[in-house]
Each structure stands twice: as structure tokens, then as C-alpha cells.
Design a protein around this motif. Structure first.
Motif, PDB file in Angstrom:
ATOM      1  N   PHE A 149       1.072  -1.265  -0.239  1.00 56.10           N
ATOM      2  CA  PHE A 149       0.055   0.112  -0.257  1.00 56.10           C
ATOM      3  C   PHE A 149       0.661   1.828   0.232  1.00 56.10           C
ATOM      4  N   ASN A 150       1.940   1.489   0.469  1.00 61.14           N
ATOM      5  CA  ASN A 150       2.512   2.195   0.942  1.00 61.14           C
ATOM      6  C   ASN A 150       3.711   2.587  -0.273  1.00 61.14           C
ATOM      7  N   PHE A 151       3.684   1.242  -1.022  1.00 62.92           N
ATOM      8  CA  PHE A 151       4.311   1.603  -1.775  1.00 62.92           C
ATOM      9  C   PHE A 151       3.895   2.277  -3.434  1.00 62.92           C
ATOM     10  N   PHE A 152       3.206   1.203  -3.351  1.00 64.68           N
ATOM     11  CA  PHE A 152       1.937   2.116  -4.539  1.00 64.68           C
ATOM     12  C   PHE A 152       1.791   3.546  -4.260  1.00 64.68           C
ATOM     13  N   HIS A 153       1.024   4.398  -3.472  1.00 67.37           N
ATOM     14  CA  HIS A 153       1.722   5.544  -2.717  1.00 67.37           C
ATOM     15  C   HIS A 153       2.833   6.662  -3.307  1.00 67.37           C
ATOM     16  N   LYS A 154       4.060   5.930  -2.920  1.00 71.97           N
ATOM     17  CA  LYS A 154       5.192   6.486  -2.832  1.00 71.97           C
ATOM     18  C   LYS A 154       5.568   6.341  -4.792  1.00 71.97           C
ATOM     19  N   LEU A 181      -7.524  -2.419   1.121  1.00 71.78           N
ATOM     20  CA  LEU A 181      -7.476  -4.333   0.155  1.00 71.78           C
ATOM     21  C   LEU A 181      -8.444  -4.552  -0.043  1.00 71.78           C
ATOM     22  N   HIS A 182      -9.779  -4.514   1.130  1.00 73.25           N
ATOM     23  CA  HIS A 182     -10.782  -5.888   0.038  1.00 73.25           C
ATOM     24  C   HIS A 182     -10.973  -3.947  -1.121  1.00 73.25           C
ATOM     25  N   CYS A 183     -10.778  -3.689  -1.901  1.00 69.98           N
ATOM     26  CA  CYS A 183     -10.824  -3.509  -3.362  1.00 69.98           C
ATOM     27  C   CYS A 183      -9.736  -3.583  -4.045  1.00 69.98           C
ATOM     28  N   ALA A 184      -8.070  -3.643  -3.442  1.00 70.05           N
ATOM     29  CA  ALA A 184      -7.254  -4.248  -4.712  1.00 70.05           C
ATOM     30  C   ALA A 184      -7.683  -6.295  -4.502  1.00 70.05           C
ATOM     31  N   ILE A 185      -8.668  -6.588  -3.886  1.00 71.18           N
ATOM     32  CA  ILE A 185      -8.664  -7.861  -3.678  1.00 71.18           C
ATOM     33  C   ILE A 185     -10.135  -8.024  -4.070  1.00 71.18           C
ATOM     34  N   LEU A 186     -11.113  -6.999  -5.334  1.00 70.09           N
ATOM     35  CA  LEU A 186     -11.601  -7.122  -6.422  1.00 70.09           C
ATOM     36  C   LEU A 186     -11.378  -7.198  -7.591  1.00 70.09           C
ATOM     37  N   ILE A 187     -10.379  -5.839  -7.368  1.00 70.00           N
ATOM     38  CA  ILE A 187      -9.389  -5.305  -8.662  1.00 70.00           C
ATOM     39  C   ILE A 187      -9.520  -6.748  -9.696  1.00 70.00           C
TER      40      ILE A 187
END
Length: 213
Positions: A149-154, A181-187
């Protein structure tokens, strides 16, 4: 069909599937409404359930419109940094729309040429690439979603304005990391469904091609 054309179509399909999956998942308000109950979000804020939902609706509507409206959450205070961050998120969504539109045009043209040359291999290639991406991303999320999550933001932002303080930006209290996290799972689920669909279409078209020959 030449190899470079196959690669271009494969990449275009991959972009279209990824962009459309992200758009669908992040605009699927029902997921957030479910998480309001599931994650007991109301316990982290003074807002009522309906106010939480309307605030989320405001955020989604704000980042989805290309209007240059000032960012101002109706029910919560927000800092200058938060306003800048959501403006940057809006810019990313506008770019995502361009990617979705352009990849859809290229993919549509590519599908025409696939039918013309009876070469459906880009569907198979794209399906394989999606599965490889799914394995890598799901494994990364499972090992440590917080770091991912932090990596994608950076990568996506050139500042740390996404690190909200509950004191100055209480909106963070109604946007728990578990929801993302739930959004990522849905994607991931959406792109896997796309992958399965492409593979089914490829096998059917390839079978029809052999029969016609």
C-alpha cells in the motif's frame, strides 16, 4: 499478423482490462457501504452511518469529475495537504480515463485485425500475462499489504500528503486500510474473470478456425 502487432494488441488489452477493473472497483460504492458495517467504521468517527456514506459519495464524485471545483468535504474539516492530495487523485483518475479510452480504441481495431488474419493469439497472451500479474500481486498483498500500500503511494505521488493525521483530516478515520485491501481484492478478482473470459473466447475461436480450415 506480425509479431509487433500481436504485442501491441496484447499490451492494449492488458491496459484496458486493468484500467476498467480499477474504475469498476473504486466506483463500486456497495463495497464501501458493506465495509461501513463489516469494519464497524462508525465506531471511529462521530458521523452517522448515512453521513459516512454521503461523505464517501462526495469523495468518489469529486475524483470522478473533471470540473475544477474546490475540494471541501461538507461534514468534516480538511487540511490544505489533503485538498492537494485529492486533487492529485483526481488527476490520476483523469489519466486513467484517457488510458481506458485509448486502449479501448486500439483493442477494438486489433480485434478487427485478429478476425481478418484469423490470429487470436493475443487473447491467449493477455490471459497468461494477467494470471502472472495476479500471482505476483496476490502474493505480495498476502505477504505484506501495508508495505504494498505504501509502495504504490510512493510511486504514484511525489509527496507525503497521503499520510493523513486524524487531528487535521478526520476523513482518514472513515477510510481504513482494510477497505483498500478489499478494493485490491476486487480488482484482482475482476482481472482474473477477464482472463478466464479471454481464454474461453480464444479456445472457441481457435477451435472454429481449425474446423473452418
Amino acid at each position: 499478423m506480425k509479431t509487433i502487432a500481436r504485442l501491441l494488441l496484447t499490451f492494449s488489452l492488458l491496459l484496458f482490462i486493468t484500467a476498467s477493473s480499477v474504475k469498476i472497483a473504486l466506483n463500486f460504492k456497495a463495497l464501501y457501504y458493506w465495509d461501513v458495517e463489516h469494519l464497524n467504521i462508525k465506531s471511529y468517527t462521530t458521523l452517522s452511518k448515512e453521513e459516512i456514506k454521503s461523505t464517501y459519495d462526495y469523495l468518489i464524485n469529486f475524483i470522478n469529475t473533471d470540473k475544477t471545483d474546490e475540494f471541501r468535504i461538507p461534514l468534516l474539516p480538511s487540511s490544505k495537504e489533503a485538498a492537494i492530495h485529492f486533487q492529485e487523485v483526481k488527476s490520476l483518475f483523469i489519466k486513467l480515463n484517457y488510458i481506458l479510452f485509448s486502449s479501448a480504441i486500439v483493442s477494438a481495431a486489433g480485434i478487427y485485425y485478429m478476425k481478418k488474419y484469423r490470429d487470436f493469439s493475443p487473447l491467449k497472451w493477455c490471459s497468461i500475462m494477467i494470471w502472472l500479474s495476479f500471482i505476483v500481486l496476490s502474493g505480495t498483498f498476502y505477504i505484506n499489504f501495508d508495505k504494498s500500500f505504501n509502495f504504490f503511494h510512493k510511486v504514484l505521488f511525489n509527496n507525503d500528503y497521503w499520510l493523513f493525521s486524524p487531528k487535521t483530516d478526520p476523513v482518514i478515520n472513515i477510510l481504513p486500510q482494510e477497505f483498500f485491501l478489499h478494493c485490491a481484492i476486487l480488482i484482482l478478482l475482476l482481472i482474473v474473470l477477464w482472463s478466464a473470459f479471454l481464454l474461453i473466447i480464444f479456445r472457441k475461436l481457435n477451435k472454429d478456425k481449425r474446423v473452418s480450415i
